[in-house]
Design an enzyme around this catalytic site. Structure first.
Site, short mmCIF file in Angstrom:
data_model
loop_
_atom_site.label_atom_id
_atom_site.label_comp_id
_atom_site.label_asym_id
_atom_site.label_seq_id
_atom_site.Cartn_x
_atom_site.Cartn_y
_atom_site.Cartn_z
N LYS A 22 31.82 -37.58 17.10
CA LYS A 22 32.84 -37.60 18.15
C LYS A 22 34.21 -37.87 17.56
O LYS A 22 35.19 -37.19 17.89
CB LYS A 22 32.50 -38.70 19.18
CG LYS A 22 33.62 -38.98 20.16
CD LYS A 22 33.23 -40.03 21.16
CE LYS A 22 33.50 -41.45 20.72
NZ LYS A 22 34.91 -41.87 20.84
N ASN A 23 34.29 -38.87 16.68
CA ASN A 23 35.60 -39.28 16.17
C ASN A 23 36.20 -38.30 15.17
O ASN A 23 37.32 -38.48 14.72
CB ASN A 23 35.51 -40.68 15.54
CG ASN A 23 35.27 -41.74 16.61
OD1 ASN A 23 35.49 -41.50 17.79
ND2 ASN A 23 34.78 -42.90 16.19
N ARG A 92 40.43 -41.82 25.78
CA ARG A 92 41.48 -42.69 25.24
C ARG A 92 42.18 -42.09 24.03
O ARG A 92 43.35 -42.37 23.81
CB ARG A 92 40.87 -44.04 24.87
CG ARG A 92 40.51 -44.85 26.08
CD ARG A 92 40.11 -46.24 25.68
NE ARG A 92 38.97 -46.23 24.78
CZ ARG A 92 37.72 -46.24 25.18
NH1 ARG A 92 37.46 -46.26 26.46
NH2 ARG A 92 36.73 -46.22 24.33
N CYS A 116 42.36 -50.69 28.29
CA CYS A 116 41.03 -50.19 28.60
C CYS A 116 40.03 -51.31 28.47
O CYS A 116 40.39 -52.46 28.24
CB CYS A 116 40.67 -49.06 27.67
SG CYS A 116 40.41 -49.63 26.01
N ARG A 121 45.84 -50.82 24.22
CA ARG A 121 45.96 -49.84 23.14
C ARG A 121 47.42 -49.49 22.94
O ARG A 121 47.91 -48.49 23.47
CB ARG A 121 45.14 -48.61 23.48
CG ARG A 121 43.65 -48.91 23.47
CD ARG A 121 42.90 -47.83 22.74
NE ARG A 121 41.58 -48.29 22.37
CZ ARG A 121 40.63 -47.50 21.92
NH1 ARG A 121 40.85 -46.22 21.79
NH2 ARG A 121 39.47 -47.98 21.58
N PRO A 122 48.15 -50.31 22.17
CA PRO A 122 49.57 -50.01 21.97
C PRO A 122 49.74 -48.75 21.13
O PRO A 122 48.83 -48.35 20.41
CB PRO A 122 50.09 -51.24 21.22
CG PRO A 122 48.89 -51.90 20.64
CD PRO A 122 47.70 -51.49 21.44
N ASP A 124 52.93 -48.28 19.49
CA ASP A 124 54.20 -48.50 18.79
C ASP A 124 54.20 -47.91 17.37
O ASP A 124 55.20 -47.34 16.92
CB ASP A 124 54.51 -50.02 18.74
CG ASP A 124 53.36 -50.82 18.15
OD1 ASP A 124 52.21 -50.63 18.59
OD2 ASP A 124 53.59 -51.64 17.24
N ASP A 306 33.13 -50.20 15.79
CA ASP A 306 32.20 -49.42 16.61
C ASP A 306 30.74 -49.84 16.41
O ASP A 306 29.87 -49.42 17.19
CB ASP A 306 32.35 -47.92 16.31
CG ASP A 306 33.59 -47.33 16.96
OD1 ASP A 306 34.18 -47.99 17.83
OD2 ASP A 306 33.97 -46.20 16.59
N ILE A 328 39.42 -56.10 15.33
CA ILE A 328 40.19 -54.88 15.64
C ILE A 328 40.66 -54.88 17.09
O ILE A 328 41.82 -54.61 17.39
CB ILE A 328 39.36 -53.60 15.35
CG1 ILE A 328 38.82 -53.62 13.91
CG2 ILE A 328 40.19 -52.33 15.61
CD1 ILE A 328 39.86 -53.56 12.81
N ARG A 398 29.59 -40.79 26.46
CA ARG A 398 30.86 -40.47 25.78
C ARG A 398 30.65 -40.28 24.29
O ARG A 398 31.45 -39.62 23.63
CB ARG A 398 31.88 -41.60 25.98
CG ARG A 398 32.30 -41.77 27.43
CD ARG A 398 33.25 -42.92 27.57
NE ARG A 398 34.58 -42.46 27.24
CZ ARG A 398 35.69 -42.94 27.77
NH1 ARG A 398 35.61 -43.92 28.65
NH2 ARG A 398 36.85 -42.48 27.44
C1 UD1 Z 1 39.79 -47.62 16.61
C2 UD1 Z 1 39.07 -47.94 15.32
C3 UD1 Z 1 38.18 -46.77 15.00
C4 UD1 Z 1 37.24 -46.52 16.18
C5 UD1 Z 1 38.01 -46.34 17.48
C6 UD1 Z 1 37.12 -46.29 18.70
C7 UD1 Z 1 39.81 -49.21 13.38
C8 UD1 Z 1 40.91 -49.47 12.42
N1 UD1 Z 1 40.02 -48.24 14.28
O1 UD1 Z 1 40.56 -46.45 16.37
O2 UD1 Z 1 37.43 -47.00 13.82
O3 UD1 Z 1 36.45 -45.41 15.97
O4 UD1 Z 1 38.89 -47.43 17.65
O5 UD1 Z 1 36.49 -47.47 18.95
O6 UD1 Z 1 38.79 -49.85 13.32
N2 UD1 Z 1 47.45 -50.78 17.06
C9 UD1 Z 1 48.73 -51.24 17.31
N3 UD1 Z 1 49.72 -50.31 17.51
C10 UD1 Z 1 49.49 -48.97 17.44
C11 UD1 Z 1 48.18 -48.52 17.18
C12 UD1 Z 1 47.17 -49.46 17.00
O7 UD1 Z 1 48.98 -52.43 17.39
O8 UD1 Z 1 50.42 -48.18 17.62
C13 UD1 Z 1 46.35 -51.78 16.87
C14 UD1 Z 1 45.34 -51.71 18.02
O9 UD1 Z 1 45.71 -52.50 19.10
C15 UD1 Z 1 44.09 -52.21 17.35
C16 UD1 Z 1 44.22 -51.70 15.92
O10 UD1 Z 1 45.61 -51.43 15.73
O11 UD1 Z 1 44.09 -53.60 17.33
C17 UD1 Z 1 43.37 -50.46 15.63
O12 UD1 Z 1 43.85 -49.42 16.33
P1 UD1 Z 1 43.59 -47.91 15.95
O13 UD1 Z 1 42.89 -47.74 14.63
O14 UD1 Z 1 44.84 -47.18 16.18
O15 UD1 Z 1 42.61 -47.53 17.12
P2 UD1 Z 1 41.85 -46.22 17.29
O16 UD1 Z 1 42.55 -45.08 16.69
O17 UD1 Z 1 41.47 -46.18 18.72
#
Ligand code: UD1
Length: 427
Positions: A22-23, A92, A116, A121-122, A124, A306, A328, A398
């Site tokens: 999926k990812n 998401r 969520c 899920r920021p 920035d 995950d 995370i 999902r």
């Molecule tokens: C994350 C997981 C990924 C997993 C997916 C679904 C990590 C590093 N990433 O990916 O392995 O498959 O969830 O569960 O384990 N963040 C910020 N600002 C941003 C983007 C992210 O502060 O702009 C923070 C998030 O709040 C979070 C962390 O960074 O605490 C990880 O985020 P990110 O890797 O971007 O999340 P996903 O891409 O959803």
């Protein structure tokens, strides 16, 4: 009502095959937007998140067809660069359409991904990078407007955290930007490597994927390509956990052990024995699992967030106490309350969970609250005495393609009911 009924304490045996990731599927499907030809994706899993991504592609004007495991996307006529909130909220990871649309059309408008069930899920880090590449970012009434009418340019981008989504977004934006982009402190997940491999087949110039610095030399145009999506390492780990919690020995096909080394190491602490082949993993679990050393979720190659819920489903039946730290996401323990309803002993304090293993769990009426938490309930149900009903099984869909079909193939007593039947009919 979409429920799974599981009768527990059945030993599993035989071979189970892992489907496409999926990812990886979601970002490569989104990447087709920046090509101007036909893209063919093999080994594409049939998941609700994939269908949601295809819906967005259709809305944007990218024709697509799905047959068995193959998806064909034609992005030669991208018509729109605004995505309605309703489509965005279906999944998401939809925010990586931002980088793709900026790259293709110089403009992208969409809502920010909402908070969520596993935490806020920021975005920035994504937006700072786009600004560094020359985009103008405006936030207006819950929507984010990103514009680069003269196109994006390459930049040196230092990520404050190796965010998977931000790394993917920047890769898509940089593939057709003018000049060279350096992504430092980039995410190193195998799915990032898969995305880079697809982009390279489309004519992009990408170096260093899988390492901390990714270098992308922008190209004027990318063409379509044919690509086979990698196997899902989280599904592989989940099936291995199904064997672990039932004291079984099974063979998991289409699984690459190097992609889940940190997970295998934790399973070994629990007493599981592995035999790893090139594309398959054989597991033999002990009659009762041992507790594990503190499990800490981290960016790859650390222990994946995950797999946190999955390992918790093992810890609740292990002998002794296991501590799990979720580093995370801030609220990714919602499954703990449901597991406690089955007799588990889990205390959550902030981002830590103390899990005292029990010799037996009991079937109960529980509800999935998110994808991996839902899988933890399936695992707990497989190990519990009696029948379990798992409500809201659509969360599990999902990320797992027909979970009941796959687990039944190795001997699990599991079935799905979309209307709802009494627990006693499970099996
Ligand atoms: C994350 C997981 C990924 C997993 C997916 C679904 C990590 C590093 N990433 O990916 O392995 O498959 O969830 O569960 O384990 N963040 C910020 N600002 C941003 C983007 C992210 O502060 O702009 C923070 C998030 O709040 C979070 C962390 O960074 O605490 C990880 O985020 P990110 O890797 O971007 O999340 P996903 O891409 O959803």
């Amino acid at each position: 009502m979409n429920s799974l009924y599981i009768q527990g304490r059945n030993r599993l045996e035989g071979t189970i095959a892992v489907h496409g990731a999926k990812n990886s599927a979601l970002p490569v499907l989104v990447a087709s937007v920046i090509t101007d030809g036909e893209c063919v994706f093999h080994n594409c899993p049939d998941l609700s998140d994939v269908r949601a991504t295809l819906n967005i592609l259709s809305w944007l004007g990218c024709s697509n067809q799905k047959e068995n495991g193959t998806v064909v996307v034609d992005s030669s006529a991208v018509m729109k660069n605004e995505i309605p909130d309703l489509l965005m909220r279906e999944l998401r990871s939809s925010f990586i359409f931002m980088g793709a649309l900026l790259s293709r059309t110089g403009r992208a408008v969409m809502c920010a991904p909402g908070g969520c069930e596993i935490g806020v899920r920021p975005v920035d880090i994504h937006l700072l990078a786009f600004e560094k590449m020359g985009a103008c970012v405006i936030r207006e009434e819950g929507r984010i407007i990103c514009e680069a009418p003269k196109g994006l340019h390459g930049a040196e981008i230092n990520l404050s955290f190796p965010s998977v989504g931000a790394t993917e977004n920047i890769m898509l934006a940089a593939a057709t930007a003018k000049g060279t982009t350096y992504i430092k402190n980039a995410a190193r997940e195998p799915e990032i490597v898969d995305l880079a491999n697809f982009l390279k087949l489309c004519g992009a110039s990408v170096f260093g994927a899988g390492e901390s610095t990714i270098v992308i030399n922008g190209k004027d145009k990318l063409h379509g390509a044919e690509f086979t999506i990698m196997e899902d390492r989280i599904v592989a780990a989940s099936y291995l956990a199904a064997a672990a919690v039932t004291g079984s020995a099974i063979l998991v096909k289409n699984a690459v052990s190097e992609h889940i080394s940190s997970v295998i190491s934790v399973f070994e602490q629990a007493g599981c024995v592995f035999q790893c082949e090139k594309n398959a993993i054989r597991i033999k679990a002990p009659y009762r699992l041992n507790s594990m050393k503190t499990v800490r979720t981290m960016p790859y190659p650390g222990f994946p967030t995950d797999c946190q819920a999955i390992v918790m489903a093992m810890a609740i039946v292990a002998e002794g106490t296991t501590i799990i730290n979720e580093n995370i996401f801030e609220s990714r323990f919602r499954h703990a309350g449901e597991l406690n309803r089955m007799g588990a002993d889990i205390t959550v304090t902030g981002t830590s969970a103390i899990v005292n293993g029990k010799s037996r769990l009991f079937g109960a009426n529980v509800s999935a609250t998110d994808l991996r938490g839902g899988m933890a309930l399936v695992l707990a149900a497989l190990s519990a005495e009696g029948d379990t009903k798992i409500n809201s099984a659509q969360y599990i869909d999902r990320g797992y393609e027909k979970i009941e079909r796959d687990l039944a193939l190795i001997g699990a007593k599991i079935r799905r009911d979309k209307i709802g039947k009494p627990q006693s009919e499970a099996g």
